[in-house]
Each structure stands twice: as C-alpha cells, then as structure tokens.
Design a protein around this motif. Structure first.
Motif, short mmCIF file in Angstrom:
data_model
loop_
_atom_site.label_atom_id
_atom_site.label_comp_id
_atom_site.label_asym_id
_atom_site.label_seq_id
_atom_site.Cartn_x
_atom_site.Cartn_y
_atom_site.Cartn_z
N ASN A 39 6.68 1.57 4.56
CA ASN A 39 5.47 0.76 4.53
C ASN A 39 4.30 1.58 5.05
O ASN A 39 4.49 2.60 5.71
CB ASN A 39 5.67 -0.50 5.36
N GLU A 40 3.09 1.07 4.77
CA GLU A 40 1.90 1.85 5.13
C GLU A 40 1.62 1.78 6.63
O GLU A 40 1.65 0.71 7.24
CB GLU A 40 0.67 1.37 4.36
N ASN A 41 1.33 2.95 7.19
CA ASN A 41 0.99 3.04 8.61
C ASN A 41 -0.47 2.73 8.89
O ASN A 41 -0.82 2.47 10.04
CB ASN A 41 1.26 4.47 9.12
N TYR A 42 -1.33 2.83 7.88
CA TYR A 42 -2.77 2.75 8.11
C TYR A 42 -3.16 3.73 9.23
O TYR A 42 -2.87 4.91 9.15
CB TYR A 42 -3.22 1.32 8.38
N TYR A 192 3.01 6.62 4.72
CA TYR A 192 4.02 5.61 4.45
C TYR A 192 5.36 6.06 5.01
O TYR A 192 5.82 7.16 4.70
CB TYR A 192 4.15 5.37 2.94
N ALA A 195 9.71 2.18 9.94
CA ALA A 195 9.49 1.99 11.38
C ALA A 195 10.52 2.76 12.19
O ALA A 195 10.22 3.25 13.28
CB ALA A 195 9.55 0.50 11.73
N GLN A 250 0.32 -3.04 12.17
CA GLN A 250 1.17 -1.85 12.32
C GLN A 250 1.08 -1.38 13.77
O GLN A 250 0.04 -1.49 14.40
CB GLN A 250 0.73 -0.72 11.39
N TRP A 264 6.53 -1.08 14.51
CA TRP A 264 6.73 -2.09 13.48
C TRP A 264 5.67 -1.95 12.39
O TRP A 264 4.64 -1.32 12.58
CB TRP A 264 6.73 -3.50 14.05
N HIS A 265 6.00 -2.53 11.23
CA HIS A 265 5.05 -2.69 10.13
C HIS A 265 4.99 -4.17 9.78
O HIS A 265 5.95 -4.92 10.00
CB HIS A 265 5.51 -1.94 8.87
N TYR A 267 2.19 -7.44 7.75
CA TYR A 267 0.91 -7.79 7.16
C TYR A 267 0.37 -8.99 7.92
O TYR A 267 0.69 -10.14 7.64
CB TYR A 267 1.02 -8.12 5.67
#
Length: 283
Positions: A39-42, A192, A195, A250, A264-265, A267
């Motif tokens: 998943n995206e870390n931003y 990406y 976790a 994130q 963690w990731h 939304y």
C-alpha cells in the motif's frame, strides 16, 4: 499486542488495511481487511529519503550544511533566483527551505500543469520568500530536492540506494517508488510497501541504526534525526513515540520507553487512525 490493536481498530471502525508490530520477540503483522499486499506510504517516503541521506552523511559524502545548488549544479540548466543558493541539505531535511506554501504535490496535482518534464526547473520557479532556515513549511519539495542530491552524489535514482542499502539488508519483499518524467525518485511521496517491511525502518531507528546485528546507520545520524526532527510524530503527539506519518492513515513509529516499533496503512482522510497512538502507548 497486535491482537489488542486489531480489536481496537475493529471497535473504532477504523479503515486500516495492514498493521505490523516489531519487538525483541520478533515481527508480527496482520491484514485487517482484504487489501493489496503493498500500500502507499505517502509521506513516510520522506523518511526513506532522509535515511538515504543519512547513509551518505555517514560515508562523509555529503554535509548537512552544504548548499543544494552546489550539489545540484550539474542539473541546473536554467536560471533561478539566487536565494536558492542559501538553502542547505539541513534546511531541506527540516522543511525550512524558506518556502511559504507546499508545492510539487503529485498526489493532488495534474503534473501536466507543470509545463516541463524537469520538476527541478518547476520547483526552482517558486523561490523561497522567507530566509532559509527561519521558517517551517511542510512540503514535498524538500525531499524531491534531496532525491536529486542523492542522484548527483551516486549517479543513480535515490530509490536504487534505498533498495541496495536499506531494503535488502532489512529483507524487504516487494516495494516500489514513483519517479518523475526524468526518472528521478519523487521522494516526498509515492512509495508502496507492506507494513511488515515499513516497521523495520522504525525498528532500525529504535536500535540506533543497527538491524539484526548489522549497522546500517550511525548512532550519530539517528540522534540527529531525532534532535532536529526529521520525523513528525514526536512533535505532534504527547506520547513516547517518534516516527513519520503519511496522509490518509499511514504510520511508522517507535518508542524507546516501550521498546516497540509499529507501522500501518489505511485510508482515513480525517486521520482518525491517529487515535491508535495513545491507545498503543497505554498497552
């Protein structure tokens, strides 16, 4: 601990995808709902860039007070305001370049509006309006500039150094980094991972730069990172945790008092996931 965190996530109805906890007993991770492995870390991406700078700092290949324009001179094929000559590596790491607003936000921008393939030219078209080193402004620009510095020093995109010197020794699985049209790592966002791998970066810092008996970073760099606040969690939350957050839910963080790292990731655009920080502190 991970079971208690999962229960808290469920009770609070938090939209968390995956969670990882690392202690001296080892690594635990879980998917809280069906989701992709990575998943995206931003903005957690920024900590990977800062760590790559730390590796070069430890090798004495870059100094924190070196000017960005001196380091980037081979990439500056355009005119720019000379105030940029005052901006240093340290300023970029601390988001104190002198900019008064964020820019180069590829998560929100239509990059066609930049009207150039060279994002460095785009960035330098918005010169600092404050004296560098005197004004804090969080922006993705800082770590894109640092990414370009890493390339200037190594000859390769920043994510190559991250892969060779961080991901491989820490036994990461899949990962990916966004690059700009000229193939430089974006740096401020756009990575990406799982976790279960991101948490290892927190564990590395918790252990003063050593991972499974191998030194990856100097203790000096870890202390600098904490003292000069290259992360953000320790600044924003009144707990023992230090770490780096990313938008939309994130996190990677660690606590010396509790001797634990957590990542963690998810939304959660309203950042409701931050409720987990005091809860984990209480465990």
């Amino acid at each position: 601990m991970i079971e208690k965190i999962q229960k808290f996530i469920k009770e609070k109805g938090l939209n968390i995808y995956d969670i990882a906890v690392m202690t001296e007993s080892g690594l635990q991770w879980a998917y809280c709902q069906p989701c992709n492995p990575c998943n995206e870390n931003y903005s957690i991406t920024k900590l990977f860039i800062a760590t790559a700078v730390g590796i070069l700092y430890d090798r004495e290949e870059v100094g924190l007070d070196e000017r960005l324009t001196d380091l980037l001179k081979g990439q500056l094929h355009f005119s720019y305001d000379t105030i940029w000559d005052k901006v240093t590596v340290r300023h970029a790491l601390r988001h104190m370049t002198g900019l008064e607003e964020g820019t180069l936000d590829i998560d929100r921008d239509d990059i066609r509006d930049y009207e150039t393939k060279d994002f460095l030219e785009y960035v330098f078209g918005y010169p600092p309006t404050k004296e560098p080193g005197t004004h804090y402004q969080y922006t993705d620009v800082s770590h894109y500039l640092l990414s370009r510095v890493i390339t200037a020093l190594t000859g390769e995109a920043a994510d190559v150094l991250i892969g060779d010197e961080i991901a491989q020794p820490l036994a990461f699985r899949q990962m990916s980094f966004c690059r700009c049209p000229l193939h430089y790592t974006i740096g401020g966002t756009g990575s990406y991972m799982r976790a279960a791998d991101v948490v290892k970066l927190g564990w590395l810092y918790l252990n003063d730069g050593v991972y499974e008996g191998k030194r990856i970073l100097s203790q000096d760099w870890v202390e600098l990172t904490e003292k000069e606040e290259y992360m953000d969690v320790g600044c924003l939350y009144d707990t023992s945790f230090i770490g780096k957050s990313g938008m939309n839910g994130q996190m990677v963080m660690y606590s010396r008092r509790k001797n634990v790292a957590v990542a963690w990731h998810g939304y959660e655009p309203e950042e409701k996931d931050r409720e987990m920080i005091p809860f984990i502190e209480s465990l």
